[in-house]
Write an enzyme that holds these catalytic residues in place. Structure first.
Site, short mmCIF file in Angstrom:
data_model
loop_
_atom_site.label_atom_id
_atom_site.label_comp_id
_atom_site.label_asym_id
_atom_site.label_seq_id
_atom_site.Cartn_x
_atom_site.Cartn_y
_atom_site.Cartn_z
N HIS A 75 0.87 -1.17 0.00
CA HIS A 75 0.00 0.00 0.00
C HIS A 75 0.91 1.22 0.00
CE1 HIS A 75 -3.54 2.38 0.46
NE2 HIS A 75 -3.09 2.94 1.58
N HIS B 70 -3.55 9.13 1.33
CA HIS B 70 -3.50 7.90 0.54
C HIS B 70 -4.87 7.59 -0.05
CE1 HIS B 70 -5.15 5.09 3.81
NE2 HIS B 70 -5.03 6.26 4.41
N CYS C 275 -3.44 2.93 -5.45
CA CYS C 275 -2.80 3.86 -4.51
C CYS C 275 -1.41 4.29 -4.96
CB CYS C 275 -2.75 3.26 -3.10
SG CYS C 275 -1.92 1.66 -3.02
#
Length: 168
Positions: free
Chosen positions: A28, A40, A118
């Protein structure tokens, strides 16, 4: 080097740094905006310590841009600063990057694990280029694996046909 918890023992990242967080079977990404906070792009399943359940982000088609404390986003995962494209692109002005990142907070946007995830989001903020070298690598590996399976299947089925023909 990956940095385990607790975060308080490590140097604070620089403004605009990309943060890579190791999750179960994927990474991530977030962008550091200062004061312990990151911005994010998070699909509904992207939650710290979610384990294998976070893999559900593969099927998500929407995600929200969040501003959260780095320690909360990281949870028990390992993380590190990884400005992965600095050798290829000049990072944009830190002021512009931070201002733009904050402007996105709260917005819902499209999400696709391959074309807009992301990593694309944070590289677009930092460099003005939405890239995901990790997706490109995974796609190459998957294509190679598929080609290998097809080639193997062709090899295995070819000789059998010849043997059957010779015995008839």
């Amino acid at each position: 080097k990956y940095l385990p918890q607790p975060l308080k023992y490590y140097k604070e990242p620089n403004l605009g740094d990309l943060i890579r967080i190791e999750r179960t079977c994927y990474q991530h990404w977030a962008l550091y905006i200062g004061g312990g906070y990151v911005v994010h792009l998070a699909p509904p399943s992207e939650v710290a310590n979610a384990g294998a359940q976070s893999l559900m982000s593969v099927v998500a088609d929407r995600a929200v841009v969040k501003k959260e404390l780095l320690k909360d986003v990281v949870g028990n995962s390992n993380w590190r600063v990884d400005n992965l494209l600095d050798k290829e692109y000049e990072p944009r002005s830190t002021c512009v990057v931070i201002e733009e990142a904050k402007a996105w907070v709260g917005r819902v946007m499209r999400y696709n694990v391959i074309s807009w995830n992301c990593e694309h989001f944070v590289t677009n903020l930092r460099y003005g280029k939405p890239e995901s070298p990790n997706v490109a690598l995974a796609s190459t590996l998957a294509a190679t694996a598929i080609f290998g399976i097809i080639a193997l299947a062709g090899t295995l089925s070819g000789p059998d046909k010849e043997k059957r023909h010779d015995t008839e």
